[in-house]
Design a protein around this motif. Sequence first.
Motif, PDB file in Angstrom:
ATOM      1  N   SER A 208       0.816  -1.210   0.000  1.00 15.19           N
ATOM      2  CA  SER A 208       0.000   0.000   0.000  1.00 15.19           C
ATOM      3  C   SER A 208       0.855   1.267   0.000  1.00 15.19           C
ATOM      4  N   HIS A 209       1.707   1.424   1.010  1.00 16.12           N
ATOM      5  CA  HIS A 209       2.489   2.646   1.136  1.00 16.12           C
ATOM      6  C   HIS A 209       3.654   2.395   2.081  1.00 16.12           C
ATOM      7  N   ALA A 210       4.517   3.397   2.212  1.00 15.39           N
ATOM      8  CA  ALA A 210       5.693   3.237   3.073  1.00 15.39           C
ATOM      9  C   ALA A 210       6.064   4.585   3.675  1.00 15.39           C
ATOM     10  N   VAL A 211       6.708   4.516   4.829  1.00 16.62           N
ATOM     11  CA  VAL A 211       7.223   5.712   5.489  1.00 16.62           C
ATOM     12  C   VAL A 211       8.633   5.417   5.990  1.00 16.62           C
ATOM     13  N   ILE A 212       9.355   6.481   6.295  1.00 18.08           N
ATOM     14  CA  ILE A 212      10.640   6.344   6.965  1.00 18.08           C
ATOM     15  C   ILE A 212      10.576   7.159   8.248  1.00 18.08           C
ATOM     16  N   LYS A 213      11.008   6.541   9.360  1.00 17.23           N
ATOM     17  CA  LYS A 213      10.937   7.160  10.690  1.00 17.23           C
ATOM     18  C   LYS A 213      12.367   7.446  11.151  1.00 17.23           C
ATOM     19  N   ILE A 214      12.636   8.706  11.449  1.00 21.39           N
ATOM     20  CA  ILE A 214      13.986   9.126  11.819  1.00 21.39           C
ATOM     21  C   ILE A 214      13.971   9.611  13.266  1.00 21.39           C
ATOM     22  N   ALA A 215      14.746   8.948  14.104  1.00 19.67           N
ATOM     23  CA  ALA A 215      14.757   9.269  15.536  1.00 19.67           C
ATOM     24  C   ALA A 215      15.214  10.700  15.771  1.00 19.67           C
ATOM     25  N   LYS A 216      14.687  11.284  16.829  1.00 19.88           N
ATOM     26  CA  LYS A 216      15.113  12.644  17.165  1.00 19.88           C
ATOM     27  C   LYS A 216      16.561  12.621  17.643  1.00 19.88           C
ATOM     28  N   THR A 217      17.213  13.763  17.573  1.00 19.11           N
ATOM     29  CA  THR A 217      18.610  13.879  17.981  1.00 19.11           C
ATOM     30  C   THR A 217      18.795  13.404  19.415  1.00 19.11           C
ATOM     31  N   GLY A 218      19.778  12.534  19.611  1.00 15.17           N
ATOM     32  CA  GLY A 218      20.064  12.020  20.940  1.00 15.17           C
ATOM     33  C   GLY A 218      19.302  10.769  21.307  1.00 15.17           C
ATOM     34  N   ASP A 219      18.438  10.302  20.420  1.00 14.90           N
ATOM     35  CA  ASP A 219      17.661   9.079  20.666  1.00 14.90           C
ATOM     36  C   ASP A 219      17.900   8.130  19.500  1.00 14.90           C
ATOM     37  N   PHE A 220      17.541   6.879  19.663  1.00 16.15           N
ATOM     38  CA  PHE A 220      17.656   5.929  18.559  1.00 16.15           C
ATOM     39  C   PHE A 220      16.337   5.215  18.306  1.00 16.15           C
ATOM     40  N   ARG A 221      15.321   5.528  19.119  1.00 15.47           N
ATOM     41  CA  ARG A 221      14.016   4.870  18.970  1.00 15.47           C
ATOM     42  C   ARG A 221      13.246   5.530  17.827  1.00 15.47           C
ATOM     43  N   SER A 222      13.041   4.755  16.783  1.00 15.06           N
ATOM     44  CA  SER A 222      12.399   5.287  15.563  1.00 15.06           C
ATOM     45  C   SER A 222      10.890   5.145  15.660  1.00 15.06           C
ATOM     46  N   HIS A 223      10.322   5.858  16.591  1.00 16.13           N
ATOM     47  CA  HIS A 223       8.883   5.784  16.810  1.00 16.13           C
ATOM     48  C   HIS A 223       8.378   7.191  17.088  1.00 16.13           C
ATOM     49  N   SER A 224       7.260   7.536  16.477  1.00 16.05           N
ATOM     50  CA  SER A 224       6.741   8.896  16.601  1.00 16.05           C
ATOM     51  C   SER A 224       6.384   9.256  18.040  1.00 16.05           C
ATOM     52  N   TRP A 226       8.084   8.783  20.531  1.00 18.64           N
ATOM     53  CA  TRP A 226       9.313   9.232  21.183  1.00 18.64           C
ATOM     54  C   TRP A 226       9.955  10.385  20.417  1.00 18.64           C
ATOM     55  N   GLY A 227       9.177  11.035  19.580  1.00 19.29           N
ATOM     56  CA  GLY A 227       9.661  12.235  18.911  1.00 19.29           C
ATOM     57  C   GLY A 227      10.298  12.021  17.558  1.00 19.29           C
ATOM     58  N   ALA A 228      10.249  10.799  17.027  1.00 18.48           N
ATOM     59  CA  ALA A 228      10.814  10.553  15.694  1.00 18.48           C
ATOM     60  C   ALA A 228       9.995  11.292  14.640  1.00 18.48           C
ATOM     61  N   SER A 229      10.674  11.813  13.631  1.00 17.22           N
ATOM     62  CA  SER A 229       9.975  12.419  12.501  1.00 17.22           C
ATOM     63  C   SER A 229       9.620  11.325  11.497  1.00 17.22           C
ATOM     64  N   VAL A 230       8.498  11.504  10.819  1.00 18.25           N
ATOM     65  CA  VAL A 230       8.002  10.490   9.889  1.00 18.25           C
ATOM     66  C   VAL A 230       7.741  11.139   8.538  1.00 18.25           C
ATOM     67  N   LEU A 231       8.294  10.537   7.489  1.00 15.27           N
ATOM     68  CA  LEU A 231       8.155  11.057   6.135  1.00 15.27           C
ATOM     69  C   LEU A 231       7.689   9.941   5.201  1.00 15.27           C
ATOM     70  N   GLN A 232       7.041  10.320   4.109  1.00 15.31           N
ATOM     71  CA  GLN A 232       6.696   9.335   3.098  1.00 15.31           C
ATOM     72  C   GLN A 232       7.978   8.750   2.504  1.00 15.31           C
ATOM     73  N   HIS A 233       7.886   7.504   2.045  1.00 19.31           N
ATOM     74  CA  HIS A 233       9.075   6.813   1.552  1.00 19.31           C
ATOM     75  C   HIS A 233       8.716   6.025   0.302  1.00 19.31           C
ATOM     76  N   ASN A 234       9.600   6.074  -0.679  1.00 20.48           N
ATOM     77  CA  ASN A 234       9.450   5.276  -1.892  1.00 20.48           C
ATOM     78  C   ASN A 234      10.345   4.046  -1.757  1.00 20.48           C
ATOM     79  N   PRO A 235       9.766   2.875  -1.507  1.00 20.22           N
ATOM     80  CA  PRO A 235      10.598   1.707  -1.195  1.00 20.22           C
ATOM     81  C   PRO A 235      11.428   1.237  -2.375  1.00 20.22           C
ATOM     82  N   SER A 236      12.599   0.721  -2.057  1.00 19.14           N
ATOM     83  CA  SER A 236      13.476   0.148  -3.075  1.00 19.14           C
ATOM     84  C   SER A 236      13.014  -1.269  -3.427  1.00 19.14           C
TER      85      SER A 236
END
Length: 301
Positions: A208-224, A226-236
């Motif tokens: 259906s669709h895909a996103v990429i989740k990028i952890a906020k600075t100083g964290d590694f948890r890729s979840h919104s 916990w402050g991660a930013s989420v963007l649309q993603h075109n999968p490879s």
Amino acid sequence: MVVMLKVFLVSFVGMKVDEDSAVIMKALERRGIESRSVCWDDPSIDWSEPDLCIIKSASNYIFDQKAFTQWTKTVEKTTPLWNNSRLFKWNHDKHYLQDLEQKGIPMPPSIFVSMKSKDNPSEILLNTEWSDIVIKPTISCGSFGLKRFKADSKEAEQYLTELTTEGYVQEFMGDTITMSACDAIIQPFIPEIINGEVSLFYFGGLFSHAVIKIAKTGDFRSHSIWGASVLQHNPSMEELNVCDSIFNVIEPVEYARIDLVNTSNGPQVIEVELIEPFLFFDLSPEAAENFVDHIEKSLNK
């Protein structure tokens, strides 16, 4: 007389955030399909009333898996349930990763530590041969209980011991949540996670669709949450192929989210979420139509 089809979207009593369900309900309404957001732990609900129940945001199952498992079986006596009780039983505990790894699915290596283990936590950690690690409970949601350590640190030893003997405490949205002791997973920390964790979504086995989740600075948890930013993603194609390989070795699913991290060895599977994935319809409104297409097609069979 025209009988309107009805769908229940299942959350839990006290649920604070469920943005997806509102989008799904509006999309169903446009198709002439009635829907309600209900709670699995509400004893007043008649589960024979709808034509379909969809587990949408029922993350409190982690507090009482036995009760939730019984609920899934009760619902299935009268009403189709997405995803079904067999998939819940398999997917709610991260030991399922062992099954996938044994079937050739690419993922980080894992060491599972049982609550019943008599092994010395210090020796377990030193024998991993990894210097930078993560430790997490086998039953959790939203990265609850996930922590990063140096493998030879006293903090890692202490946390592994606490996790498997006493449990852990998680602060979340102003609440202090106490979790019981559980089995644990140790994995090497994947440094490429800082570039983002990719999530691919499938309905009825179709992408259906895909996103990429990028952890906020100083964290590694890729979840919104916990402050991660989420963007649309075109999968490879590589990412799509890894997901296809998963669907080739598990039973058919109605919806799925597959989390990947791209490494020098190709995409690695972090999680396969078949119970209640957040679907990010706010980023991809058209994706809600994909989901509702699948719902409507199933109801009209």
